[in-house]
Design a protein around this motif. Structure first.
Motif, PDB file in Angstrom:
ATOM      1  N   ARG A  20      27.667  38.389  15.345  1.00  0.00           N
ATOM      2  CA  ARG A  20      29.019  37.975  15.670  1.00  0.00           C
ATOM      3  C   ARG A  20      30.022  38.908  15.002  1.00  0.00           C
ATOM      4  NH1 ARG A  20      29.209  31.939  13.882  1.00  0.00           N
ATOM      5  NH2 ARG A  20      27.926  32.827  12.218  1.00  0.00           N
ATOM      6  N   PRO A  21      31.122  39.210  15.695  1.00  0.00           N
ATOM      7  CA  PRO A  21      32.103  40.118  15.104  1.00  0.00           C
ATOM      8  C   PRO A  21      32.608  39.589  13.780  1.00  0.00           C
ATOM      9  CG  PRO A  21      32.582  39.716  17.431  1.00  0.00           C
ATOM     10  CD  PRO A  21      31.521  38.742  17.026  1.00  0.00           C
ATOM     11  N   PRO A  22      32.782  40.446  12.776  1.00  0.00           N
ATOM     12  CA  PRO A  22      33.184  39.982  11.459  1.00  0.00           C
ATOM     13  C   PRO A  22      34.563  39.363  11.413  1.00  0.00           C
ATOM     14  CG  PRO A  22      33.151  42.387  11.556  1.00  0.00           C
ATOM     15  CD  PRO A  22      32.530  41.894  12.817  1.00  0.00           C
ATOM     16  N   TRP A  23      35.417  39.677  12.373  1.00  0.00           N
ATOM     17  CA  TRP A  23      36.775  39.158  12.281  1.00  0.00           C
ATOM     18  C   TRP A  23      36.863  37.668  12.650  1.00  0.00           C
ATOM     19  CZ3 TRP A  23      35.262  43.104  15.509  1.00  0.00           C
ATOM     20  CH2 TRP A  23      35.080  42.778  16.854  1.00  0.00           C
ATOM     21  N   VAL A  24      35.764  37.047  13.101  1.00  0.00           N
ATOM     22  CA  VAL A  24      35.809  35.623  13.418  1.00  0.00           C
ATOM     23  C   VAL A  24      35.397  34.780  12.219  1.00  0.00           C
ATOM     24  CG1 VAL A  24      35.254  36.085  15.818  1.00  0.00           C
ATOM     25  CG2 VAL A  24      33.428  35.430  14.254  1.00  0.00           C
ATOM     26  N   ALA A  34      35.528  48.955   6.634  1.00  0.00           N
ATOM     27  CA  ALA A  34      34.952  49.685   7.756  1.00  0.00           C
ATOM     28  C   ALA A  34      33.475  49.320   7.850  1.00  0.00           C
ATOM     29  CB  ALA A  34      35.124  51.186   7.550  1.00  0.00           C
ATOM     30  N   VAL A  35      32.889  49.491   9.047  1.00  0.00           N
ATOM     31  CA  VAL A  35      31.489  49.147   9.262  1.00  0.00           C
ATOM     32  C   VAL A  35      30.776  50.298   9.959  1.00  0.00           C
ATOM     33  CG1 VAL A  35      29.859  47.540  10.343  1.00  0.00           C
ATOM     34  CG2 VAL A  35      32.047  46.682   9.474  1.00  0.00           C
ATOM     35  N   LEU A  36      29.633  50.692   9.422  1.00  0.00           N
ATOM     36  CA  LEU A  36      28.739  51.615  10.115  1.00  0.00           C
ATOM     37  C   LEU A  36      27.768  50.741  10.903  1.00  0.00           C
ATOM     38  CD1 LEU A  36      26.782  54.628   8.551  1.00  0.00           C
ATOM     39  CD2 LEU A  36      25.991  53.309  10.489  1.00  0.00           C
ATOM     40  N   PRO A  53      36.829  46.718  12.050  1.00  0.00           N
ATOM     41  CA  PRO A  53      37.058  45.563  12.935  1.00  0.00           C
ATOM     42  C   PRO A  53      38.308  44.770  12.605  1.00  0.00           C
ATOM     43  CG  PRO A  53      34.770  45.657  12.233  1.00  0.00           C
ATOM     44  CD  PRO A  53      35.518  46.658  11.399  1.00  0.00           C
ATOM     45  N   GLU A  54      38.698  44.720  11.326  1.00  0.00           N
ATOM     46  CA  GLU A  54      39.873  43.956  10.910  1.00  0.00           C
ATOM     47  C   GLU A  54      40.900  44.894  10.291  1.00  0.00           C
ATOM     48  OE1 GLU A  54      38.911  40.358   8.533  1.00  0.00           O
ATOM     49  OE2 GLU A  54      37.003  41.395   8.272  1.00  0.00           O
TER      50      GLU A  54
END
Length: 281
Positions: free
Chosen positions: A262-266, A19-21, A13-14
């Motif tokens: 919520r998306p991790p990049w926020v 990385a995210v599974l 995401p960033e």
């Protein structure tokens, strides 16, 4: 998305982040689907239904898999687990309890009546079921994500982190379980020192070999599972080498109202931790 996926849903995401599974992409909304799809193959054919002590992902997986077999599922959980399952759309029955001793007695009653109880906190076979899909994950990482050298996942029963450890650690990967902080519960997670069943505990034989870090910090109470995992990954010197195993996370916030979707990049990059965990590698 079917549980028999040949590839795992992974993204970064960033830029330069972990990385995210995304385990929430599976049909039950949880990576647990893969483990319990295998587990229920061992269930008696004449089982009247499924029962488990769970207020999170395991109950949701059993619920969906049970409905496919036209069998009911009972989740035995405390009030917070009951509320979490209700928000997640659990369709079975929730038997609300106030202690682990009471939960055990409730499950025993169902088991004596012909229901299948996987006994997720003490059943070592679950580690083997995780290993079966972990080998597939290893092949995908080696082919497409060669820079990944560290894995971190939430610590609940310990089956997922133990299965990943058995597959990845002998090949030089570091595997860490992230446990809940005292007084700051995360649905589906536990704190091993405070919540275990002694020598019968599934994780007992692995505790000396698999590091457990503690999630969240005093400045961020109530952080959900995905935020805690991503925040922990950012404490690593090279977060881009870390794979976060998110049991029920999704890459978009399409389950409104759940703090851990919520998306991790926020989120802020490097929150403090209550205790500094051992390095990932």
């Amino acid at each position: 998305m079917n549980a028999t996926l040949t590839r795992f849903p992974l993204t970064r995401p960033e830029e330069n982040g972990p990385a995210v599974l995304w385990g929430g992409m599976y049909e039950s909304g949880s990576l647990k689907h893969l483990t319990y799809e295998l587990c229920l193959n061992a269930a008696p054919r004449d089982a009247r239904g499924f029962v488990e002590i769970s207020g999170s992902s395991t109950a949701l997986a059993l619920d969906l898999l049970g409905r496919r077999r036209r069998l009911p599922t009972v989740a035995v959980a405390d009030a917070s687990g009951r509320d979490h399952l209700t928000r997640r759309g659990f369709r079975g029955r929730v038997h609300t309890i106030t202690s682990i001793g009471e939960a055990h007695e409730v499950c025993l009653e169902y088991e004596r009546a012909g229901w299948y109880w996987p006994r997720q906190f003490t059943n070592p076979a679950l580690v083997g079921y995780v290993e079966r899909w972990a080998w597939r994950l290893l092949r995908q990482l080696r082919a497409d994500w060669p820079g990944i050298r560290h894995l971190v996942c939430g610590f609940g029963t310990g089956a997922t982190v133990a299965g990943l450890h058995r597959v990845f650690a002998p090949l030089g990967y570091a595997v860490v379980g992230l446990q809940a902080r005292r007084g700051d519960p995360v649905p589906g997670w536990r704190n091993y020192a405070l919540q275990n069943v002694g020598e019968q505990d599934l994780f007992h034989r692995y505790q000396a070999d698999i590091p457990l870090a503690t999630a969240a910090g005093a400045d961020a109470p109530g952080r959900g599972a995905l935020q805690s995992l991503v925040a922990f990954a950012h404490t690593h010197t090279h977060p881009e080498q870390v794979l976060v195993i998110s049991h029920d996370g999704r890459p978009r916030g399409d389950l409104a109202g759940r703090s851990d979707d919520r998306p991790p990049w926020v989120r802020p990059r490097s929150p403090a931790l209550t205790d500094r965990p051992r390095p990932l590698g």
